[in-house]
Scaffold this motif. Structure first.
Motif, mmCIF file in Angstrom:
data_model
loop_
_atom_site.group_PDB
_atom_site.id
_atom_site.type_symbol
_atom_site.label_atom_id
_atom_site.label_comp_id
_atom_site.label_asym_id
_atom_site.label_seq_id
_atom_site.Cartn_x
_atom_site.Cartn_y
_atom_site.Cartn_z
ATOM 1 N N VAL A 207 139.036 -11.829 68.920
ATOM 2 C CA VAL A 207 137.745 -12.519 69.073
ATOM 3 C C VAL A 207 136.809 -11.930 68.027
ATOM 4 O O VAL A 207 136.617 -10.713 67.990
ATOM 5 C CB VAL A 207 137.176 -12.320 70.490
ATOM 6 N N PRO A 208 136.231 -12.761 67.146
ATOM 7 C CA PRO A 208 135.484 -12.228 65.998
ATOM 8 C C PRO A 208 134.409 -11.199 66.334
ATOM 9 O O PRO A 208 134.355 -10.134 65.713
ATOM 10 C CB PRO A 208 134.869 -13.487 65.371
ATOM 11 N N ASN A 209 133.532 -11.508 67.298
ATOM 12 C CA ASN A 209 132.463 -10.559 67.579
ATOM 13 C C ASN A 209 132.979 -9.293 68.268
ATOM 14 O O ASN A 209 132.468 -8.197 68.045
ATOM 15 C CB ASN A 209 131.343 -11.199 68.407
ATOM 16 N N SER A 210 134.022 -9.415 69.089
ATOM 17 C CA SER A 210 134.628 -8.230 69.697
ATOM 18 C C SER A 210 135.326 -7.383 68.639
ATOM 19 O O SER A 210 135.286 -6.143 68.688
ATOM 20 C CB SER A 210 135.627 -8.643 70.776
ATOM 21 N N ALA A 211 135.980 -8.056 67.694
ATOM 22 C CA ALA A 211 136.637 -7.335 66.600
ATOM 23 C C ALA A 211 135.602 -6.584 65.764
ATOM 24 O O ALA A 211 135.796 -5.417 65.398
ATOM 25 C CB ALA A 211 137.411 -8.312 65.726
ATOM 26 N N TYR A 212 134.494 -7.241 65.472
ATOM 27 C CA TYR A 212 133.408 -6.612 64.710
ATOM 28 C C TYR A 212 132.851 -5.409 65.454
ATOM 29 O O TYR A 212 132.703 -4.308 64.891
ATOM 30 C CB TYR A 212 132.322 -7.654 64.470
ATOM 31 N N ARG A 213 132.559 -5.588 66.730
ATOM 32 C CA ARG A 213 132.010 -4.499 67.544
ATOM 33 C C ARG A 213 132.994 -3.331 67.609
ATOM 34 O O ARG A 213 132.604 -2.160 67.480
ATOM 35 C CB ARG A 213 131.715 -5.015 68.952
ATOM 36 N N GLY A 214 134.267 -3.647 67.795
ATOM 37 C CA GLY A 214 135.269 -2.597 67.871
ATOM 38 C C GLY A 214 135.395 -1.820 66.568
ATOM 39 O O GLY A 214 135.523 -0.585 66.570
ATOM 40 N N LEU A 215 135.347 -2.537 65.439
ATOM 41 C CA LEU A 215 135.429 -1.859 64.143
ATOM 42 C C LEU A 215 134.235 -0.940 63.928
ATOM 43 O O LEU A 215 134.379 0.166 63.394
ATOM 44 C CB LEU A 215 135.506 -2.900 63.024
ATOM 45 N N VAL A 216 133.054 -1.384 64.337
ATOM 46 C CA VAL A 216 131.860 -0.545 64.192
ATOM 47 C C VAL A 216 131.980 0.699 65.066
ATOM 48 O O VAL A 216 131.691 1.817 64.630
ATOM 49 C CB VAL A 216 130.589 -1.343 64.540
ATOM 50 N N PHE A 217 132.422 0.521 66.306
ATOM 51 C CA PHE A 217 132.577 1.670 67.193
ATOM 52 C C PHE A 217 133.615 2.654 66.664
ATOM 53 O O PHE A 217 133.421 3.874 66.715
ATOM 54 C CB PHE A 217 132.986 1.210 68.595
ATOM 55 N N GLU A 218 134.728 2.121 66.164
ATOM 56 C CA GLU A 218 135.840 2.988 65.775
ATOM 57 C C GLU A 218 135.644 3.643 64.416
ATOM 58 O O GLU A 218 136.079 4.772 64.208
ATOM 59 C CB GLU A 218 137.144 2.177 65.758
ATOM 60 N N THR A 219 135.038 2.938 63.477
ATOM 61 C CA THR A 219 134.977 3.454 62.110
ATOM 62 C C THR A 219 133.586 3.900 61.672
ATOM 63 O O THR A 219 133.452 4.483 60.604
ATOM 64 C CB THR A 219 135.479 2.381 61.109
ATOM 65 N N VAL A 220 132.566 3.632 62.485
ATOM 66 C CA VAL A 220 131.208 4.050 62.122
ATOM 67 C C VAL A 220 130.635 4.962 63.201
ATOM 68 O O VAL A 220 130.434 6.160 62.978
ATOM 69 C CB VAL A 220 130.284 2.826 61.904
ATOM 70 N N VAL A 221 130.372 4.440 64.374
ATOM 71 C CA VAL A 221 129.749 5.222 65.443
ATOM 72 C C VAL A 221 130.681 6.332 65.918
ATOM 73 O O VAL A 221 130.249 7.469 66.146
ATOM 74 C CB VAL A 221 129.357 4.309 66.618
ATOM 75 N N GLY A 222 131.963 6.024 66.064
ATOM 76 C CA GLY A 222 132.919 7.007 66.564
ATOM 77 C C GLY A 222 133.096 8.204 65.658
ATOM 78 O O GLY A 222 133.450 9.295 66.115
ATOM 79 N N VAL A 223 132.841 8.026 64.360
ATOM 80 C CA VAL A 223 132.998 9.135 63.420
ATOM 81 C C VAL A 223 131.997 10.240 63.706
ATOM 82 O O VAL A 223 132.274 11.428 63.529
ATOM 83 C CB VAL A 223 132.826 8.613 61.973
ATOM 84 N N LEU A 224 130.809 9.871 64.169
ATOM 85 C CA LEU A 224 129.767 10.858 64.449
ATOM 86 C C LEU A 224 130.164 11.805 65.582
ATOM 87 O O LEU A 224 129.754 12.955 65.608
ATOM 88 C CB LEU A 224 128.459 10.150 64.795
ATOM 89 N N SER A 225 130.985 11.295 66.501
ATOM 90 C CA SER A 225 131.424 12.135 67.611
ATOM 91 C C SER A 225 132.725 12.862 67.293
ATOM 92 O O SER A 225 133.378 13.390 68.176
ATOM 93 C CB SER A 225 131.608 11.281 68.868
#
Length: 273
Positions: A219-237
């Motif tokens: 699902v495009p928006n879920s895929a986008y959200r997941g990529l942001v969480f995994e490759t952007v926000v998740g990196v900070l933690s």
């Protein structure tokens, strides 16, 4: 060579048309103003790039589809209304070349509007955030403009995937009057309908942990959200959130883009034949 020349000519036409369309400039100003307002109001500008990403993620999930619809819904129906698609036979232009040129031209407009707005936001963060946010990331756990740049790229991938869906919907209808309805309907089905189906699947126990990640990536928006969480926000933690599979999510966005354009070209070939 002739196909390449026709593709360049069509692309040039799209870019010239976009440059003369005042509503695109107004749309760009509106998107930029909204993102700047959200950044300043949410406090992300003062605290760093990742807090800004968190502030903008949900609004962009709503704004990007609007921009994709506004830019793409009339692209092909306008030519159908004017009878200009006769050039496919007159100049031996393949439907794939035509759809590709229209898509690239409109994608450039979308990228300029959304990418430009996010670049301004990133510059604002660089000028106003605490000094340690300007350090480039060399390891996990460091807030960085590199991560914000990654967020910008993912947002453009999301927007251009939805643009391809809008172009496909615009080929299905016959006139510009119905194109806006078709574009909105297609985006709602893909975005809202897709997430609703996933939610129902989770509630009914259809999706397990591994299958849920695959479903979210499709699902495009879920895929986008997941990529942001995994490759952007998740990196900070300093680790992965486990929310989604980056590989599946990236594949899902590319599938929506390439698949929609391929179907649009095939449908246009059938209509012009």
């Amino acid at each position: 060579m002739k196909t390449l020349a026709m593709g360049r000519a069509l692309l040039g036409r799209e870019l010239r048309t976009a440059a003369r369309t005042r509503s695109y400039y107004l749309l760009g100003l509106a998107i930029g103003g909204i993102l700047l307002g959200l950044t300043l109001g949410g406090g992300g500008a003062a605290t760093g790039y990742i807090p800004t990403v968190v502030d903008l993620l949900l609004p962009l999930e709503l704004l990007v589809p609007v921009v994709a619809i506004a830019i793409g819904y009339r692209a092909i129906p306008s030519d159908l209304d004017r009878g200009e698609l006769a050039m496919l036979d007159t100049y031996a232009v393949s439907p794939a070349t035509y759809v590709g040129a229209v898509y690239v031209g409109r994608a450039a407009v979308l990228s300029a509007i959304i990418g430009g707005a996010l670049l301004i936001v990133g510059l604002l963060v660089a000028l106003t955030a605490a000094p340690d946010t300007g350090v480039f990331a060399t390891h996990s756990g460091v807030d960085s403009p590199i991560l914000f740049g990654r967020f910008l790229v993912l947002t453009l991938l999301f927007g251009n995937a939805l643009l391809a869906v809008v172009l496909l919907a615009s080929v299905v209808v016959a006139t510009t009057r119905t194109a806006i309805v078709a574009a909105i309907g297609a985006v709602l089905v893909v975005v809202v309908g897709g997430e609703a189906a996933i939610l129902l699947g989770v509630l009914d126990g259809v999706f397990g942990e591994s299958t849920l990640q695959v479903a979210l990536g499709l699902v495009p928006n879920s895929a986008y959200r997941g990529l942001v969480f995994e490759t952007v926000v998740g990196v900070l933690s300093a680790g992965k959130s486990g929310y989604a599979s980056p590989l599946v999510s990236m594949g899902g966005l590319l599938l929506w883009t390439v698949g929609s354009l391929g179907l649009a070209a095939g449908l246009l070939r059938w209509r012009s034949g």
